[in-house]
Design an enzyme around this catalytic site. Structure first.
Site, PDB file in Angstrom:
ATOM      1  N   GLU A  44      20.283 -17.170  45.828  1.00 26.83           N
ATOM      2  CA  GLU A  44      19.838 -18.501  45.396  1.00 26.83           C
ATOM      3  C   GLU A  44      21.004 -19.483  45.413  1.00 26.83           C
ATOM      4  O   GLU A  44      22.175 -19.099  45.523  1.00 26.83           O
ATOM      5  CB  GLU A  44      19.218 -18.407  43.998  1.00 26.83           C
ATOM      6  CG  GLU A  44      17.991 -17.509  44.003  1.00 26.83           C
ATOM      7  CD  GLU A  44      17.233 -17.485  42.682  1.00 26.83           C
ATOM      8  OE1 GLU A  44      17.774 -17.941  41.654  1.00 26.83           O
ATOM      9  OE2 GLU A  44      16.099 -16.987  42.697  1.00 26.83           O
ATOM     10  N   CYS A  53      15.645 -15.742  50.991  1.00 21.91           N
ATOM     11  CA  CYS A  53      14.953 -14.542  50.506  1.00 21.91           C
ATOM     12  C   CYS A  53      15.637 -13.278  51.021  1.00 21.91           C
ATOM     13  O   CYS A  53      16.287 -13.282  52.075  1.00 21.91           O
ATOM     14  CB  CYS A  53      13.508 -14.525  51.000  1.00 21.91           C
ATOM     15  SG  CYS A  53      12.460 -15.808  50.311  1.00 21.91           S
ATOM     16  N   GLU A  55      14.377 -10.658  52.404  1.00 26.65           N
ATOM     17  CA  GLU A  55      13.906 -10.179  53.714  1.00 26.65           C
ATOM     18  C   GLU A  55      14.666 -10.862  54.849  1.00 26.65           C
ATOM     19  O   GLU A  55      15.066 -10.235  55.828  1.00 26.65           O
ATOM     20  CB  GLU A  55      12.408 -10.470  53.889  1.00 26.65           C
ATOM     21  CG  GLU A  55      11.502  -9.772  52.891  1.00 26.65           C
ATOM     22  CD  GLU A  55      11.239 -10.590  51.641  1.00 26.65           C
ATOM     23  OE1 GLU A  55      12.163 -11.260  51.138  1.00 26.65           O
ATOM     24  OE2 GLU A  55      10.094 -10.547  51.158  1.00 26.65           O
ATOM     25  N   CYS A  86       7.146 -13.883  51.336  1.00 23.26           N
ATOM     26  CA  CYS A  86       6.636 -15.262  51.328  1.00 23.26           C
ATOM     27  C   CYS A  86       6.256 -15.679  52.754  1.00 23.26           C
ATOM     28  O   CYS A  86       6.542 -14.972  53.734  1.00 23.26           O
ATOM     29  CB  CYS A  86       7.687 -16.212  50.748  1.00 23.26           C
ATOM     30  SG  CYS A  86       9.031 -16.589  51.890  1.00 23.26           S
ATOM     31  N   CYS A  89       9.146 -15.872  55.280  1.00 23.55           N
ATOM     32  CA  CYS A  89       9.615 -14.541  55.683  1.00 23.55           C
ATOM     33  C   CYS A  89       8.613 -13.865  56.607  1.00 23.55           C
ATOM     34  O   CYS A  89       9.007 -13.136  57.526  1.00 23.55           O
ATOM     35  CB  CYS A  89       9.890 -13.678  54.457  1.00 23.55           C
ATOM     36  SG  CYS A  89      11.380 -14.209  53.573  1.00 23.55           S
TER      37      CYS A  89
HETATM   38  N1  THU Z   1      12.041 -14.202  47.089  1.00 22.73           N
HETATM   39  C1  THU Z   1      12.449 -13.265  47.996  1.00 22.73           C
HETATM   40  O1  THU Z   1      13.624 -12.902  48.041  1.00 22.73           O
HETATM   41  N2  THU Z   1      11.515 -12.751  48.839  1.00 22.73           N
HETATM   42  C2  THU Z   1      10.203 -13.125  48.860  1.00 22.73           C
HETATM   43  O2  THU Z   1       9.464 -12.736  49.749  1.00 22.73           O
HETATM   44  C3  THU Z   1       9.683 -13.960  47.790  1.00 22.73           C
HETATM   45  C4  THU Z   1      10.705 -14.720  47.010  1.00 22.73           C
HETATM   46  C5  THU Z   1      13.026 -14.759  46.174  1.00 22.73           C
HETATM   47  C6  THU Z   1      13.405 -16.189  46.447  1.00 22.73           C
HETATM   48  C7  THU Z   1      13.876 -16.636  45.080  1.00 22.73           C
HETATM   49  O3  THU Z   1      15.248 -16.316  44.951  1.00 22.73           O
HETATM   50  C8  THU Z   1      13.084 -15.802  44.108  1.00 22.73           C
HETATM   51  O4  THU Z   1      12.541 -14.733  44.868  1.00 22.73           O
HETATM   52  C9  THU Z   1      11.971 -16.541  43.418  1.00 22.73           C
HETATM   53  O5  THU Z   1      11.146 -17.176  44.314  1.00 22.73           O
END
Ligand code: THU
Length: 129
Positions: A44, A53, A55, A86, A89
């Protein structure tokens, strides 16, 4: 590498998550057809929008190491309801992994398996141009 080992790699990567804003820690691992495995965690940023993310971190690590062709992606979180990738991704997974198996898991050992074609029907890809 077995599915269980792929999940374990994602779980280990999750421990490196940089998630001070959401406190939602995610680990991912992608298995190349060569047998190599690449893992990633969510990273983040204080601007929020620059967050990556888990992935995408795993897949971009693999691509940048010269790897191509993947058959499975594992995603590990600590939620009772397992966390699917998401939308952004899913687009990236489709581009590089096609109809791969997506293995969702949590820290309690619950797992689910989905094919990308089910998670991401009617994708936009290079076949349109
Ligand atoms: N996040 C992921 O790493 N992968 C996903 O497929 C969904 C969301 C992370 C992004 C962010 O740091 C946190 O989860 C909350 O959305």
């Amino acid at each position: 590498m077995s599915d269980d080992s792929l999940i374990a790699a994602a779980r280990t990567a999750r421990e490196h998550a940089h998630a001070p804003y959401s406190n939602f820690r995610v680990g991912a691992a992608v298995r190349a057809k060569s047998g190599r495995v690449f893992s990633g965690c969510n990273v983040e940023n204080s601007t929020y929008g620059l967050t990556l993310c888990a992935e995408r971190v795993a897949i971009f690590k693999a691509i940048s190491e010269g790897e191509r062709g993947f058959d499975a992606v594992a995603v590990v979180t600590d939620s009772d309801t397992l966390t699917p990738p998401c939308g952004a991704c899913r687009q990236i997974i489709w581009e590089f992994c096609g109809d791969a198996e997506v293995i969702l898991a949590n820290l309690k050992g619950k797992t689910e398996r989905h094919r990308m074609a089910a998670l991401f029907p009617k994708p936009f890809d290079h076949s349109y141009f």
